[in-house]
Structures are given as C-alpha cells and as structure tokens.
Write an enzyme that holds these catalytic residues in place. Sequence first.
Site, PDB file in Angstrom:
ATOM      1  N   LYS A 198      -9.599  47.069  91.031  1.00  0.00           N
ATOM      2  CA  LYS A 198      -8.248  46.499  90.801  1.00  0.00           C
ATOM      3  C   LYS A 198      -7.044  47.444  90.982  1.00  0.00           C
ATOM      4  O   LYS A 198      -6.949  48.470  90.182  1.00  0.00           O
ATOM      5  CB  LYS A 198      -8.223  46.170  89.257  1.00  0.00           C
ATOM      6  CG  LYS A 198      -7.198  45.565  88.858  1.00  0.00           C
ATOM      7  CD  LYS A 198      -6.320  46.315  87.514  1.00  0.00           C
ATOM      8  CE  LYS A 198      -4.836  45.777  87.394  1.00  0.00           C
ATOM      9  NZ  LYS A 198      -3.980  45.906  88.273  1.00  0.00           N
ATOM     10  N   GLY A 223      -3.354  56.216  85.700  1.00  0.00           N
ATOM     11  CA  GLY A 223      -2.320  55.465  85.481  1.00  0.00           C
ATOM     12  C   GLY A 223      -1.823  56.222  84.171  1.00  0.00           C
ATOM     13  O   GLY A 223      -1.704  57.347  84.083  1.00  0.00           O
ATOM     14  N   SER A 224      -1.060  55.504  83.303  1.00  0.00           N
ATOM     15  CA  SER A 224      -0.186  56.033  82.402  1.00  0.00           C
ATOM     16  C   SER A 224      -1.088  56.218  81.051  1.00  0.00           C
ATOM     17  O   SER A 224      -2.237  56.020  80.915  1.00  0.00           O
ATOM     18  CB  SER A 224       0.840  54.943  81.944  1.00  0.00           C
ATOM     19  OG  SER A 224       0.010  53.663  81.131  1.00  0.00           O
ATOM     20  N   GLY A 271      -4.491  54.433  79.498  1.00  0.00           N
ATOM     21  CA  GLY A 271      -5.633  55.613  79.494  1.00  0.00           C
ATOM     22  C   GLY A 271      -5.979  55.611  78.255  1.00  0.00           C
ATOM     23  O   GLY A 271      -7.292  55.411  78.221  1.00  0.00           O
ATOM     24  N   GLU A 290      -6.968  59.971  84.714  1.00  0.00           N
ATOM     25  CA  GLU A 290      -6.088  60.806  85.115  1.00  0.00           C
ATOM     26  C   GLU A 290      -4.908  60.238  84.843  1.00  0.00           C
ATOM     27  O   GLU A 290      -4.647  59.087  85.162  1.00  0.00           O
ATOM     28  CB  GLU A 290      -6.429  60.913  86.686  1.00  0.00           C
ATOM     29  CG  GLU A 290      -7.252  61.611  87.452  1.00  0.00           C
ATOM     30  CD  GLU A 290      -7.466  63.277  86.655  1.00  0.00           C
ATOM     31  OE1 GLU A 290      -6.096  63.622  86.412  1.00  0.00           O
ATOM     32  OE2 GLU A 290      -8.327  64.070  86.618  1.00  0.00           O
ATOM     33  N   CYS A 345       2.172  62.392  90.088  1.00  0.00           N
ATOM     34  CA  CYS A 345       1.415  63.026  88.687  1.00  0.00           C
ATOM     35  C   CYS A 345       1.537  64.541  89.040  1.00  0.00           C
ATOM     36  O   CYS A 345       1.750  65.411  87.897  1.00  0.00           O
ATOM     37  CB  CYS A 345       0.239  62.419  88.426  1.00  0.00           C
ATOM     38  SG  CYS A 345      -1.018  62.214  89.527  1.00  0.00           S
ATOM     39  N   GLU A 378       7.036  62.682  80.705  1.00  0.00           N
ATOM     40  CA  GLU A 378       6.936  62.381  82.016  1.00  0.00           C
ATOM     41  C   GLU A 378       8.011  61.373  82.517  1.00  0.00           C
ATOM     42  O   GLU A 378       7.967  60.346  82.136  1.00  0.00           O
ATOM     43  CB  GLU A 378       5.606  61.851  82.399  1.00  0.00           C
ATOM     44  CG  GLU A 378       5.333  61.860  83.848  1.00  0.00           C
ATOM     45  CD  GLU A 378       3.955  61.500  84.453  1.00  0.00           C
ATOM     46  OE1 GLU A 378       3.589  60.353  83.688  1.00  0.00           O
ATOM     47  OE2 GLU A 378       3.561  62.324  85.323  1.00  0.00           O
TER      48      GLU A 378
HETATM   49  P1  ADP Z   1       2.109  52.487  85.382  1.00  0.00           P
HETATM   50  O1  ADP Z   1       3.215  52.580  84.240  1.00  0.00           O
HETATM   51  O2  ADP Z   1       2.345  53.886  86.034  1.00  0.00           O
HETATM   52  O3  ADP Z   1       2.311  51.375  85.983  1.00  0.00           O
HETATM   53  P2  ADP Z   1      -0.216  51.732  84.103  1.00  0.00           P
HETATM   54  O4  ADP Z   1      -1.021  52.445  83.201  1.00  0.00           O
HETATM   55  O5  ADP Z   1       0.743  50.495  83.476  1.00  0.00           O
HETATM   56  O6  ADP Z   1       0.887  52.731  84.786  1.00  0.00           O
HETATM   57  O7  ADP Z   1      -1.026  51.129  85.374  1.00  0.00           O
HETATM   58  C1  ADP Z   1      -2.030  51.650  85.880  1.00  0.00           C
HETATM   59  C2  ADP Z   1      -3.142  50.775  86.258  1.00  0.00           C
HETATM   60  O8  ADP Z   1      -3.511  50.225  84.969  1.00  0.00           O
HETATM   61  C3  ADP Z   1      -2.361  49.510  87.072  1.00  0.00           C
HETATM   62  O9  ADP Z   1      -3.497  49.216  87.845  1.00  0.00           O
HETATM   63  C4  ADP Z   1      -2.391  48.399  85.977  1.00  0.00           C
HETATM   64  O10 ADP Z   1      -2.210  47.109  86.259  1.00  0.00           O
HETATM   65  C5  ADP Z   1      -3.332  48.807  84.979  1.00  0.00           C
HETATM   66  N1  ADP Z   1      -3.339  48.540  83.644  1.00  0.00           N
HETATM   67  C6  ADP Z   1      -2.115  48.017  83.009  1.00  0.00           C
HETATM   68  N2  ADP Z   1      -2.531  47.562  81.725  1.00  0.00           N
HETATM   69  C7  ADP Z   1      -3.721  47.461  81.695  1.00  0.00           C
HETATM   70  C8  ADP Z   1      -4.851  47.195  80.664  1.00  0.00           C
HETATM   71  N3  ADP Z   1      -4.165  46.493  79.500  1.00  0.00           N
HETATM   72  N4  ADP Z   1      -6.223  47.314  80.945  1.00  0.00           N
HETATM   73  C9  ADP Z   1      -6.434  47.659  81.957  1.00  0.00           C
HETATM   74  N5  ADP Z   1      -5.827  48.071  83.119  1.00  0.00           N
HETATM   75  C10 ADP Z   1      -4.261  47.992  82.864  1.00  0.00           C
END
Ligand code: ADP
Length: 477
Positions: free
Chosen positions: A171, A224-225, A229, A246, A280, A379
Amino acid sequence: MTLHQNLIAGEWVGSNGVENINPSNTNEVIGLYATASADDVRTAIAAAKQAFPAWSRSGILERHAILKKTSDEIMARKEELGRLLAREEGKTLPEAIGETIRAGQIFDFFAGEALRLAGEVLPSVRPNIGVEITREAVGVVGIITPWNFPIAIPAWKIAPALCYGNTVVFKPAELVPGCAHAIVDILHRAGLPKGVLNLVMGKGSVVGQAMLDSADLAAITFTGSTGTGKRVAAASIEHNRKFQLEMGGKNPMIVLDDADLTVAVEAAANSGFFSTGQRCTASSRLIVTEGIHDKFVAALTEKLKTLVVDDALKAGTHIGPVVDERQLATDTDYIDIGKKEGAKLAFGGDTITRENPGFYLQPTLFTEATNQMRISREEIFGPVASVIRVKDYEEALAVANDTPFGLSAGIATTSLKHATHFKRNSEAGMVMVNLPTAGVDFHVPFGGRKASSFGSREQGKYAAEFFTTVKTAYTLA
Ligand code: ADP
C-alpha cells in the site's frame, strides 16, 4: 485519461480513480489511480496467502531473474520514471533520477542476495547430533510506505520481501501512486506468479487500516509518521505479527569551531533543505559552537540566497515545492511557532509564487533557537532548520542527544578525537562525519533508535533479519 488500477491476484482491477496532482503545478493532473476498498484488501491478502507456499519454495534462480529483470528495466527507464517521480512528489529532476537509480540498485542487490541465501551447520552439544540453522520466509508481508521516497522506499521493502520468498500486499502513500504503480507493473511483467505481489492504492484509514486489522499478515513493514507507526505496532501485537517501523527524526548536525567552513555549510544546506527538507534523515537542528557560530550563520545564509526554489522539472531548480497543501500549512505553522517562541528568523519564512501554481516555500533558517523550543523538538518535515548556539563539544553532544528521536546525526569537525567520540556517543542509528545527515548507501543497514525506529534494520544483508524467520533443526546422525 487512463485509469491506473490495483493489482490483485494477478489481475489489474478497480473502476473508481482519484487524481494524482503535480505539486509544482496544481493545474496538472498526472493520472487517475484506483482506490481499493477494505474488501479489495482482504481479497489481495487472500491471494498472497494462496501464493505463499509455492513462492516460498520457488527456486533462487527464478527469484534472482525476476529481481534482476526489474532492476534492468528501472535503470533503462530512469529518466522517464525520474520525471514521473519529480512530477508527483516535487523533488528536483536530478534528485528524482538519483532516487530511481537507487531503486534499480536495490533490486540488483537483492537479485544477488537471492543467490547468496545461506544457513549454518554446527555440531550439537550432544554427541552424534547435528544442528542446522536456516532462514525461511515469514509469510504474507504488508508493506505501507510514505510519500517522500516514492520509488526507493517501496523498492527497499519489496525487493527483500520477494528475495527471501515472502508474498506481498503493498500500500503506497495516497500522494504518490504513480511510482508505486510503475514498479509493480515492472515486477508483474518480469514474471512474478499471480498473487505474489499485490498493489492496493488508496487511503490509509481504509486500505492501511484493513491491512492492520487482518489476521493473515505475518509481518508489516511501515515507514511514515510516529502516530500511524504506533497504530501499526498496537495492531501487530494484537495479531502476534512481526513489525518494523521507520518513523520521524529530528536529526542534529554539530558544527565545531575547528570545522572546515565550506564542508560544514555544504553539509548543512544539503541536510536541511535539499529534497525540500522532506527526508526523515534531514537535519533541522544545527548545533554550532560559539567560535564559528557567526561565520557559519553568515556563510549558510549566503548559500541559501543562491538556492533556486521552483518547478521540480525546471533545469537549475535546487529546491522543488512542498508536497501538498497540508504539508505546506504544517511548515508555515511551525515558522509562526518559531517566531512566537523567540527564535530569530535569519532567512526565508515566506511562501512564494512561481509561473505555475504550486506549494513553494523559501528555505527558512532560524537562529538563536534553544533545544527546548517546539521547532527543535518536533519533526517539521519541510525546508526549515534552526541554529542552536552552544559553548563547546560537550554541550553540543548533550544537545544533539537530547531529543526523543535517534535516526541520523552529523558532525562537522577536523578533530579526529571529537569525530571518534561522537561516532561512539551519538544516540542515533546512523552517524555522519563531515557529511550531510541525509544520503545513505543501499547496501548497508538503515535505521534509528528511540522514537525513530522499531524492529530490525532495513537494507543491505541486515534486511534478512526482518524478512526471514530462523529455524533450528536437529538430526541424530
Ligand atoms: P504522513 O503524515 O507522512 O503522510 P502517515 O503515517 O500518515 O505519514 O502515512 C504513511 C503511510 O501510512 C501512508 O501510506 C498512509 O496512507 C498510511 N496510513 C495512514 N493512516 C493509516 C492507518 N490508520 N492504518 C494504516 N496505514 C495508514
């Protein structure tokens, strides 16, 4: 406009699409990309589960050939894929082509790793018994990626996953489906059996969440965030699955009195502002000792004046746009917070307009910041950095380590003693001496400590730790 579909069980499927917008020119739609439903995700996971037994036992030559073919096609199409990357994410064309080459190198590396799978054979402590230690595939791996490295991060997760015999449900981030679709298409045509790699594009709250909720994913690797995470971690513990995270960084770069000023300024400009500060491993805390402080700030400010912020595809652009409206709002909010907290705006701070409508922001430098300010602790993920003045190396090291994060850390110095001490005492997963905090090799481990990372390292042969599970077998001779 053609609809780019999801790949589920070896078929391209999906009818509804969302527009992929160019942040350098918001009038430009790059393409239409299908969004998966939670049901699609479940179908994809079921297909990957069905494909697992055969793929995990497939010959290493087959895996090698598919990964090598993928590498070759990425390399051959690096200009075209780099352009797509620059258009959808906003990093400059040379940066985007560089990232594409890196993705090609990663597939090449893991094509080789498929041929180097090995275990250990040991004598048992009991007589006449032999012990074999082997690595086996984990199962169906969920891969969730962010938008800032649209081709390299998917590559460094997908390549080892497939190399070691796992099947995958991938995804990508909503903002960058283009590169994700392109590499899945390449892998599919390179000959992956049906269901081995599935692409499910769409929202994190729907597609990502459906992955977290599945009992059939044996592992999830996530970049991701920090907030997301933590959700991945909680859901993975509930399902007793392996996970690797990460997340953020607030990477320090120390500049000591004895630094080569040119080296220090180049490293700081690169770390803080290239790729629009959206790495990052970017450095947003420049920790500078008193003796060089004023000279360093003056030279860095001069350097920032020369950096051209413009369309990612334009020749001569050093810094592309911010990725989207939401991230731009975050960046400008933090600039306001920095001003209110009492940091001094030494350069930039404003959004700018260019020929086409896009999310352009000046590189922004604060001075007189303290390590307790929010701009030093949280960040930002934009082209915004702060200078923190310190007395000496000892204070610099303490400030560098005084952060919830621990991904990368840098030092500019000509002192072997301080460089060596810093390498040993930095609380970061990666340490850079006289180099930018960002910019890493593909064949060595990548990852951090504290709130930046969780689980084993990514990349290089260390990736085997996450993408395999160890078996210990005893045989009576
Ligand atoms: P950013 O703020 O950098 O976009 P996110 O953590 O929101 O960071 O996004 C990183 C990835 O995690 C993306 O592919 C996003 O679609 C996915 N993501 C966001 N919310 C969820 C969730 N509830 N469950 C699983 N994946 C998610």
